[in-house]
Write a protein that holds these residues in place. Structure first.
Motif, PDB file in Angstrom:
ATOM      1  N   THR A  65      36.335  78.101  -1.911  1.00 27.33           N
ATOM      2  CA  THR A  65      36.694  78.149  -0.509  1.00 27.33           C
ATOM      3  C   THR A  65      36.761  76.771   0.106  1.00 27.33           C
ATOM      4  O   THR A  65      37.409  76.578   1.117  1.00 27.33           O
ATOM      5  CB  THR A  65      35.679  79.008   0.276  1.00 27.33           C
ATOM      6  OG1 THR A  65      34.358  78.471   0.068  1.00 27.33           O
ATOM      7  CG2 THR A  65      35.715  80.449  -0.179  1.00 27.33           C
ATOM      8  N   THR A  66      36.080  75.822  -0.472  1.00 25.66           N
ATOM      9  CA  THR A  66      36.111  74.482   0.096  1.00 25.66           C
ATOM     10  C   THR A  66      37.086  73.577  -0.650  1.00 25.66           C
ATOM     11  O   THR A  66      37.171  72.397  -0.365  1.00 25.66           O
ATOM     12  CB  THR A  66      34.704  73.853   0.079  1.00 25.66           C
ATOM     13  OG1 THR A  66      34.236  73.811  -1.274  1.00 25.66           O
ATOM     14  CG2 THR A  66      33.736  74.651   0.921  1.00 25.66           C
ATOM     15  N   ALA A  67      37.785  74.135  -1.611  1.00 22.68           N
ATOM     16  CA  ALA A  67      38.684  73.311  -2.416  1.00 22.68           C
ATOM     17  C   ALA A  67      39.896  72.874  -1.623  1.00 22.68           C
ATOM     18  O   ALA A  67      40.539  71.894  -1.957  1.00 22.68           O
ATOM     19  CB  ALA A  67      39.123  74.084  -3.656  1.00 22.68           C
ATOM     20  N   SER A  68      40.240  73.612  -0.551  1.00 19.98           N
ATOM     21  CA  SER A  68      41.427  73.287   0.227  1.00 19.98           C
ATOM     22  C   SER A  68      41.061  73.288   1.709  1.00 19.98           C
ATOM     23  O   SER A  68      41.104  74.313   2.368  1.00 19.98           O
ATOM     24  CB  SER A  68      42.532  74.312  -0.045  1.00 19.98           C
ATOM     25  OG  SER A  68      43.667  74.046   0.729  1.00 19.98           O
ATOM     26  N   VAL A 162      54.690  77.100   8.616  1.00 11.56           N
ATOM     27  CA  VAL A 162      53.226  77.140   8.472  1.00 11.56           C
ATOM     28  C   VAL A 162      52.631  78.454   8.959  1.00 11.56           C
ATOM     29  O   VAL A 162      51.451  78.719   8.760  1.00 11.56           O
ATOM     30  CB  VAL A 162      52.569  75.966   9.223  1.00 11.56           C
ATOM     31  CG1 VAL A 162      52.976  74.626   8.626  1.00 11.56           C
ATOM     32  CG2 VAL A 162      52.905  76.008  10.716  1.00 11.56           C
ATOM     33  N   GLY A 163      53.439  79.302   9.616  1.00 17.53           N
ATOM     34  CA  GLY A 163      52.902  80.558  10.131  1.00 17.53           C
ATOM     35  C   GLY A 163      54.017  81.471  10.604  1.00 17.53           C
ATOM     36  O   GLY A 163      55.214  81.131  10.533  1.00 17.53           O
ATOM     37  N   GLN A 345      41.710  76.199   5.010  1.00 20.39           N
ATOM     38  CA  GLN A 345      41.059  76.073   6.311  1.00 20.39           C
ATOM     39  C   GLN A 345      42.080  76.153   7.441  1.00 20.39           C
ATOM     40  O   GLN A 345      41.858  76.822   8.455  1.00 20.39           O
ATOM     41  CB  GLN A 345      40.287  74.756   6.389  1.00 20.39           C
ATOM     42  CG  GLN A 345      39.503  74.572   7.685  1.00 20.39           C
ATOM     43  CD  GLN A 345      38.729  73.254   7.712  1.00 20.39           C
ATOM     44  OE1 GLN A 345      38.760  72.488   6.747  1.00 20.39           O
ATOM     45  NE2 GLN A 345      38.029  72.991   8.803  1.00 20.39           N
ATOM     46  N   GLY A 346      43.207  75.477   7.271  1.00 28.10           N
ATOM     47  CA  GLY A 346      44.247  75.496   8.286  1.00 28.10           C
ATOM     48  C   GLY A 346      44.851  76.872   8.478  1.00 28.10           C
ATOM     49  O   GLY A 346      45.090  77.316   9.609  1.00 28.10           O
ATOM     50  N   GLN A 347      45.099  77.592   7.388  1.00 30.66           N
ATOM     51  CA  GLN A 347      45.673  78.932   7.478  1.00 30.66           C
ATOM     52  C   GLN A 347      44.707  79.914   8.133  1.00 30.66           C
ATOM     53  O   GLN A 347      45.111  80.767   8.924  1.00 30.66           O
ATOM     54  CB  GLN A 347      46.075  79.419   6.085  1.00 30.66           C
ATOM     55  CG  GLN A 347      47.281  78.676   5.497  1.00 30.66           C
ATOM     56  CD  GLN A 347      48.571  79.015   6.200  1.00 30.66           C
ATOM     57  OE1 GLN A 347      49.138  80.090   6.018  1.00 30.66           O
ATOM     58  NE2 GLN A 347      49.071  78.100   7.023  1.00 30.66           N
ATOM     59  N   ARG A 348      43.415  79.784   7.815  1.00 30.81           N
ATOM     60  CA  ARG A 348      42.420  80.646   8.477  1.00 30.81           C
ATOM     61  C   ARG A 348      42.395  80.363   9.979  1.00 30.81           C
ATOM     62  O   ARG A 348      42.307  81.289  10.794  1.00 30.81           O
ATOM     63  CB  ARG A 348      41.034  80.429   7.875  1.00 30.81           C
ATOM     64  CG  ARG A 348      40.842  81.032   6.486  1.00 30.81           C
ATOM     65  CD  ARG A 348      39.371  81.103   6.110  1.00 30.81           C
ATOM     66  NE  ARG A 348      38.748  79.789   6.112  1.00 30.81           N
ATOM     67  CZ  ARG A 348      38.693  78.977   5.054  1.00 30.81           C
ATOM     68  NH1 ARG A 348      39.252  79.375   3.903  1.00 30.81           N
ATOM     69  NH2 ARG A 348      38.104  77.806   5.126  1.00 30.81           N
ATOM     70  N   VAL A 356      50.008  84.821  12.063  1.00 26.43           N
ATOM     71  CA  VAL A 356      49.931  85.246  10.665  1.00 26.43           C
ATOM     72  C   VAL A 356      50.207  84.030   9.794  1.00 26.43           C
ATOM     73  O   VAL A 356      51.182  83.306  10.021  1.00 26.43           O
ATOM     74  CB  VAL A 356      50.957  86.349  10.362  1.00 26.43           C
ATOM     75  CG1 VAL A 356      50.949  86.712   8.883  1.00 26.43           C
ATOM     76  CG2 VAL A 356      50.659  87.589  11.208  1.00 26.43           C
ATOM     77  N   GLY A 357      49.331  83.798   8.808  1.00 24.47           N
ATOM     78  CA  GLY A 357      49.525  82.679   7.899  1.00 24.47           C
ATOM     79  C   GLY A 357      50.618  82.960   6.890  1.00 24.47           C
ATOM     80  O   GLY A 357      51.103  84.089   6.764  1.00 24.47           O
ATOM     81  N   VAL A 358      51.000  81.916   6.152  1.00 23.14           N
ATOM     82  CA  VAL A 358      52.059  82.077   5.150  1.00 23.14           C
ATOM     83  C   VAL A 358      51.510  81.905   3.745  1.00 23.14           C
ATOM     84  O   VAL A 358      52.264  81.962   2.771  1.00 23.14           O
ATOM     85  CB  VAL A 358      53.204  81.065   5.372  1.00 23.14           C
ATOM     86  CG1 VAL A 358      53.931  81.385   6.647  1.00 23.14           C
ATOM     87  CG2 VAL A 358      52.704  79.623   5.386  1.00 23.14           C
ATOM     88  N   ARG A 359      50.204  81.704   3.577  1.00 24.38           N
ATOM     89  CA  ARG A 359      49.598  81.560   2.268  1.00 24.38           C
ATOM     90  C   ARG A 359      48.491  82.590   2.095  1.00 24.38           C
ATOM     91  O   ARG A 359      47.879  83.010   3.056  1.00 24.38           O
ATOM     92  CB  ARG A 359      48.971  80.165   2.108  1.00 24.38           C
ATOM     93  CG  ARG A 359      50.001  79.050   2.017  1.00 24.38           C
ATOM     94  CD  ARG A 359      49.340  77.726   1.732  1.00 24.38           C
ATOM     95  NE  ARG A 359      48.567  77.769   0.508  1.00 24.38           N
ATOM     96  CZ  ARG A 359      47.244  77.499   0.438  1.00 24.38           C
ATOM     97  NH1 ARG A 359      46.595  77.168   1.504  1.00 24.38           N
ATOM     98  NH2 ARG A 359      46.606  77.568  -0.701  1.00 24.38           N
TER      99      ARG A 359
END
Length: 359
Positions: A65-68, A162-163, A345-348, A356-359
C-alpha cells in the motif's frame, strides 16, 4: 547344594524382572511427561507461527500500500507553479492538492482565476496556451481548435486522464418529470424541445441555463457527435458559473442546467434527474434512495460512483491534466502533477473527493 543354586537363580530372575519393569516404567513415565509437555506447548508454538505469519503478511500489505504514494514520485520540481481550469476540480484542489503539498513541501501550487472570463476548462486551457498557467485541469477533452492553436505557437498539448465524473442535469425541485434521455437533453439545448409536456412533464416552458460555449466547463455534445458545433437555442440563458445556475434554478420552475455531478448532485436547492440512452433505461446520478429536500442539508445526495465506474450512466466527464509539451518547466510540472495523482495515494484521494479513479 542344588536347592541353594536353584534359590539363587530364582532370586536373580525376580531381581532382573523387577529391574526391567522399573526401567520400562521410567521410560513410559518420561514418554507421558514428554507428550504432556508437547501438548501444553503446542498452542503457543502455533500462536507464535500464526503471529509470525500475520506479521509477515502485514508487512507485505503495508509495503504494497505504500509502494505508490506521493513520496515515491521522482522528478518533482522545487518551485512555485500556476495552475487552474475546471470548476469541477474544486474538491480535488481542496483535498488532494493540499495533501500533495503537505507531503511534498518543495512543490508550491497557486490557483489562478481567469480575468474577464468565467472559470472553467475552456478558460483554463486558453490561459495555458497564453502562458498564464503552467498546466491546466479539465473536465472535458481537448478540441481540435485548441490543438491547432498550440501547434501554431510551437508546441503541442497532451491530455492525461486521472479520474472520472458524471454530468448531472438538475432542475427546480418542484418539477414533476421522471427523467430525460440524452437525445431529449440535446434537443432542449438546441431549442427544439421547449416545453416540459413534450417529455412527460407539466405544461411549463423550459428555461435552459448554460455557461457560454467558449467558457464551458463540461460539455454534453460529444466531440464525435454530429451535433458538435451546432448553435444553442435562442431560449438558452447564459450564466457565469454553476453556483449562479443553482441560485437561478431555485427561482425558475421550468429551469434546467447541466454540470459536473460532483458539483450539483449534493445541492439542496435543486433536483438531479435520471438520464438514459432510452426512456426505459434511466439511471440516477445519485445513490438511491434519493434524499428529499426536507432531509437536506442533514443528509445529502451522493454521487452514484458505481454507475459512473461501470459505464451505465450515459454522460461521463473524464478528468484530464492538460500538459504543455515544450520540453520546459511546464512539461516537467505537468508530468509530475499527473504522476502524483496516478499513485495509489492520489487515486484514493480523488475518490475521497467524490470522483471515480482510473486505476
Amino acid at each position: 547344594m542344588d536347592n541353594t543354586n536353584q534359590k539363587k537363580a530364582l532370586i536373580n530372575g525376580e531381581i532382573a524382572l523387577f529391574l526391567r519393569g522399573l526401567i520400562i516404567g521410567k521410560v513410559l513415565t518420561l514418554m507421558v511427561i514428554g507428550g504432556l509437555l508437547w501438548w501444553l506447548l503446542k498452542p503457543n508454538l502455533l500462536f507464535r507461527n500464526s503471529v509470525d505469519s500475520s506479521s509477515n503478511q502485514s508487512f507485505k500489505t503495508v509495503s504494497n500500500t505504500t509502494a505508490s504514494n506521493f513520496q515515491t514520485i521522482a522528478d518533482v520540481p522545487t518551485a512555485s507553479f500556476n495552475y487552474g481550469g475546471s470548476t469541477a476540480w474544486a474538491s480535488i484542489r481542496q483535498l488532494v492538492d493540499s495533501q500533495i503539498q503537505s507531503d511534498r513541501p518543495e512543490l508550491k501550487l497557486r490557483y489562478v482565476d481567469p480575468v474577464n472570463a468565467s472559470p472553467g476548462s475552456s478558460s483554463g486551457i486558453r490561459m495555458l496556451l497564453d502562458g498564464k498557467l503552467d498546466f491546466a485541469q479539465s473536465s472535458r477533452p481537448l478540441t481540435d481548435e485548441e490543438q491547432a492553436m498550440a501547434k501554431a505557437r510551437g508546441f503541442t498539448l497532451e491530455q492525461r486522464q486521472v479520474g472520472m465524473d458524471g454530468i448531472a442535469v438538475v432542475v427546480n425541485p418542484s418539477l414533476k418529470v421522471s427523467g430525460l434521455t440524452v437525445d431529449q437533453l440535446h434537443q432542449i439545448y438546441l431549442g427544439k424541445i421547449t416545453n416540459w409536456n413534450q417529455v412527460g412533464g407539466p405544461n411549463l416552458p423550459i428555461t435552459p441555463l448554460s455557461q457560454r460555449p467558449e467558457d464551458a466547463d463540461t460539455v454534453i455534445f460529444s466531440t464525435n457527435s454530429d451535433l458538435k458545433g451546432q448553435t444553442l437555442g435562442s431560449n438558452v440563458q447564459y450564466v457565469y458559473s454553476a453556483t449562479e445556475a443553482v441560485r437561478q434554478l431555485s427561482k425558475i420552475p421550468g429551469g434546467v442546467y447541466y454540470a459536473s455531478a460532483r458539483s450539483v448532485v449534493f445541492q439542496c436547492s435543486v433536483k438531479a434527474l435520471p438520464l438514459g440512452s432510452t426512456s426505459g433505461q434511466l439511471v440516477p446520478p445519485y445513490r438511491e434512495p434519493m434524499v428529499s429536500p426536507e432531509q437536506c442539508p442533514r443528509q445529502r445526495n451522493q454521487l452514484n460512483t458505481q454507475a459512473v465506474k461501470n459505464g451505465s450512466y450515459p454522460i461521463i466527464a473524464n478528468l484530464f491534466v492538460i500538459i504543455k509539451q515544450n520540453k520546459g518547466r511546464e512539461q516537467q510540472i505537468g508530468n509530475a502533477y499527473t504522476n502524483l495523482l496516478l499513485t495509489d495515494q492520489g487515486q484514493r484521494a480523488i475518490e475521497q473527493a467524490g470522483f471515480v479513479g482510473v486505476r
